[in-house]
Design an enzyme around this catalytic site. Structure first.
Site, mmCIF file in Angstrom:
data_model
loop_
_atom_site.group_PDB
_atom_site.id
_atom_site.type_symbol
_atom_site.label_atom_id
_atom_site.label_comp_id
_atom_site.label_asym_id
_atom_site.label_seq_id
_atom_site.Cartn_x
_atom_site.Cartn_y
_atom_site.Cartn_z
ATOM 1 N N ASP A 201 13.892 10.822 21.760
ATOM 2 C CA ASP A 201 13.770 11.692 23.530
ATOM 3 C C ASP A 201 14.294 10.327 24.043
ATOM 4 O O ASP A 201 15.038 9.068 24.216
ATOM 5 C CB ASP A 201 12.099 11.000 23.920
ATOM 6 C CG ASP A 201 12.186 11.759 25.198
ATOM 7 O OD1 ASP A 201 11.887 13.184 25.111
ATOM 8 O OD2 ASP A 201 11.439 11.660 25.972
ATOM 9 N N GLU A 243 17.957 13.845 21.033
ATOM 10 C CA GLU A 243 17.382 14.454 22.064
ATOM 11 C C GLU A 243 18.613 14.270 23.068
ATOM 12 O O GLU A 243 18.838 12.804 24.083
ATOM 13 C CB GLU A 243 16.314 14.244 22.601
ATOM 14 C CG GLU A 243 16.516 15.625 23.632
ATOM 15 C CD GLU A 243 16.116 14.905 24.711
ATOM 16 O OE1 GLU A 243 15.312 16.062 25.261
ATOM 17 O OE2 GLU A 243 15.372 14.209 24.552
HETATM 18 C C1 BGC Z 1 11.140 15.670 26.864
HETATM 19 C C2 BGC Z 1 10.202 15.884 28.431
HETATM 20 C C3 BGC Z 1 9.745 14.616 29.018
HETATM 21 C C4 BGC Z 1 10.396 13.858 29.253
HETATM 22 C C5 BGC Z 1 10.416 12.290 29.177
HETATM 23 C C6 BGC Z 1 12.307 14.691 27.570
HETATM 24 O O1 BGC Z 1 13.205 14.724 27.196
HETATM 25 O O2 BGC Z 1 11.072 16.156 25.769
HETATM 26 O O3 BGC Z 1 8.974 16.462 27.960
HETATM 27 O O4 BGC Z 1 8.957 15.259 29.864
HETATM 28 O O5 BGC Z 1 11.843 14.032 27.930
HETATM 29 O O6 BGC Z 1 9.942 11.939 28.444
#
Ligand code: BGC
Length: 549
Positions: A201, A243
């Site tokens: 993430d 991501e």
């Molecule tokens: C996730 C979100 C999240 C954010 C903070 C993002 O990349 O997909 O759902 O709120 O990260 O962790």
């Protein structure tokens, strides 16, 4: 050197929110045992990898992206043994399991952060503190609807702390060696539990440096290289998906040399352009972004999607494109969130099957590994009365019973949908019974894609098209080729298409939808004159006659 498997080039992912999928113990929250109960359904979709949203203990103010203990399971979801059972059950069905790893930040309730609030504590520097809220002022605010600054004042410490997301999600300080080594331990922990990899993430934001926008910094890449080598030393060939919501040129460096950083990365900017092309009836936005997408190392792969658990992000578009997208897809302010649109796939298509199919046909023939989001395969709706992104995270609709087959508890973590998209009208059981349902079509689509090694694994080109409404994709591999023709326009298209790269080859129509009934339409042709006879939003996949059908 790191090993690099390529099986995932042909794979299809399924993103699943455990809390929303199936409640096995009747407490109103979905859980890991519930996912186990429904694994046959997931396998029968034809997908290969399950991506589970965050599982760790959390106050769930950001659905688990706010962790309070990295090495445990949220009690609502079950136990570590349940996870091990789920992984075993998935593996027994040929499915891999990856989980979210939220490295950038914790919950403010995390004991590390609570300790860090005391300046004398050993963890005092585990987070990013400052007396000056003007520091790093070039960094943008991401959650623009909830936050006005990346700094929040802490009374106990008497300083501001840094957070790229919600104020209750303080960023960890990756300049601190203990933070880095602890996160590597966390990674080891989950790999030893048996997970096949991670969706990492929010990785662009790990470090901060004055005078920069605090994204994509060299220090971040250096740490990700350490992380990759660490993962390889424990689970060679693990599925690591970063991501990185950035422009292609800023994303490219995250692939490293092809072996030393991320093997897989989302291609964020292509997604809104699929939607834009559909609304405009013109393939130009897709061509524009694909032409701007640099070649990536052969060992690496893009990951593509139409929707996910977040708002449909409009960060990687121009102002003009954003205005267009809001007008086309979020005419009511309640549909907008941050820099994006908080609606599910089917409502965005006005529940019109041709548009839903066309988008999926594009997704499955783009370069990359596709992800489906739970519920979209049955055209689930959304609930705009719910807060933030909760409206696209409602309980999975299995049947038309009182708890939708999701839960036996009358009180579920989020209300079941009502009205036209209520479980009484939209559910898996009904879709199973109807041979013409979207669910059956999605299964056929996935099975067809997987018969074609050229899709995902081959080389890709978006061909010049005689008509701007047509997106023509050519994927080729040693023994296979697919020419996928998509009509973005709502009106029919009739013409002949030449594909010089396959000159002289006999082609067969393998898969298609909205094929014109009133035009002479063959299922065989040569690549010099493919008859395109598509209704509005029609699509057709052609392959050499000797290739898999
Ligand atoms: C996730 C979100 C999240 C954010 C903070 C993002 O990349 O997909 O759902 O709120 O990260 O962790």
């Amino acid at each position: 050197m790191a090993t690099q498997p390529t099986w995932w080039k042909q794979a299809v992912l399924y993103e699943l929110y455990v809390r929303a999928f199936r409640d096995a113990d009747g407490d109103g929250h979905g859980d890991l045992r519930g996912v186990i109960e429904r694994l046959d359904y997931v396998r029968d979709l034809g997908v290969d990898v399950l991506w589970l949203l965050p599982l760790s203990p959390s106050p769930l103010r950001d659905d688990g992206y706010d962790v309070t203990d990295y090495c445990d399971i949220h009690p609502d979801y079950g136990t570590l043994d349940d996870l091990r059972d789920l992984i075993d059950a998935a593996h027994a069905r040929g499915l891999k399991v990856i989980t979210d790893l939220v490295m950038n930040h914790t919950s403010s309730d995390h004991p590390w952060f609570q300790a860090s609030r005391r300046r004398a504590d050993g963890k005092a520097d585990w987070y990013v503190w400052s007396d000056d809220p003007e520091r790093y002022s070039e960094a943008r605010v991401i959650f623009t609807d909830s936050e006005t600054s990346n700094w929040t004042w802490d009374e106990v410490r008497g300083q501001y702390y840094w957070h790229r997301f919600f104020h209750h999600q303080p960023d960890l300080n990756y300049d601190h060696p203990d933070v880095r080594s602890t996160m590597l331990d966390v990674i080891r922990f989950w790999l030893e539990c048996g997970v096949d990899g991670f969706r990492l993430d929010a990785i662009p934001y790990l470090y901060q440096r004055e005078g920069t926008n605090c994204e994509n910094l060299p220090e971040t890449h250096a740490f990700l290289k350490v992380l990759r080598a660490h993962v390889e030393s424990i689970t060679p060939g693990a599925f690591l998906l970063g991501e990185v919501n950035q422009w292609p040129e800023d994303t490219l460096p995250y692939f490293g040399d092809g072996f030393d950083e991320m093997p897989l990365l989302f291609h964020f900017p292509v997604m809104p352009r699929l939607w834009k092309a559909l609304a405009q009836g013109d393939a130009a936005p897709i061509r524009w972004i694909l032409e701007r997408t640099p070649a990536i190392p052969a060992s690496c792969q893009w990951v593509v999607f139409l929707r996910n658990h977040d708002e449909l992000t409009l960060e990687m578009v121009t102002e003009e494109e954003r205005a267009f997208m809001y007008a086309a897809y979020a005419p009511e302010p309640v549909m907008r969130l941050n820099v994006g649109i908080r609606r599910r796939l089917a409502p965005l298509c006005d529940f019109e099957r041709p548009r839903i199919e066309l988008l999926h046909s594009l997704l499955m023939t783009l370069p990359g590994t596709p992800i489906l989001y739970y519920g979209d395969e049955i055209a689930m709706g959304d609930d705009l009365t719910l807060f933030d992104r909760n409206g696209v995270r409602t309980p999975m609709q299995w049947n038309d019973g009182p708890g939708a087959g999701f839960s036996e508890n009358p009180t579920t973590y989020a209300p079941l949908l009502r009205g036209a998209t209520a479980p009484q009208r939209v559910n898996v059981a009904a879709a199973e019974r109807d041979p013409g349902s979207l669910l059956h079509w999605i299964r056929t689509l996935i099975a067809t894609r997987k018969r074609h090694p050229a899709l995902g694994g081959g080389s890709f080109a978006m061909l010049p098209s005689p008509d701007p409404a047509l997106a023509v994709f050519l994927s080729t591999s040693e023994d296979d080729a697919v020419v996928a023709v998509h009509n973005l326009a709502a009106e029919p298209r009739r013409l002949e298409l030449a594909v010089p790269a396959l000159a002289g080859r006999r082609l067969r129509l393998g898969f298609g939808g909205r094929l014109s009934q009133d035009a002479p339409r063959g299922t065989e042709a040569t690549a010099d004159a493919i008859p395109v006879a598509l209704e509005g939003h029609g699509y057709a996949w052609w392959s050499p006659a000797e290739a898999p059908a």
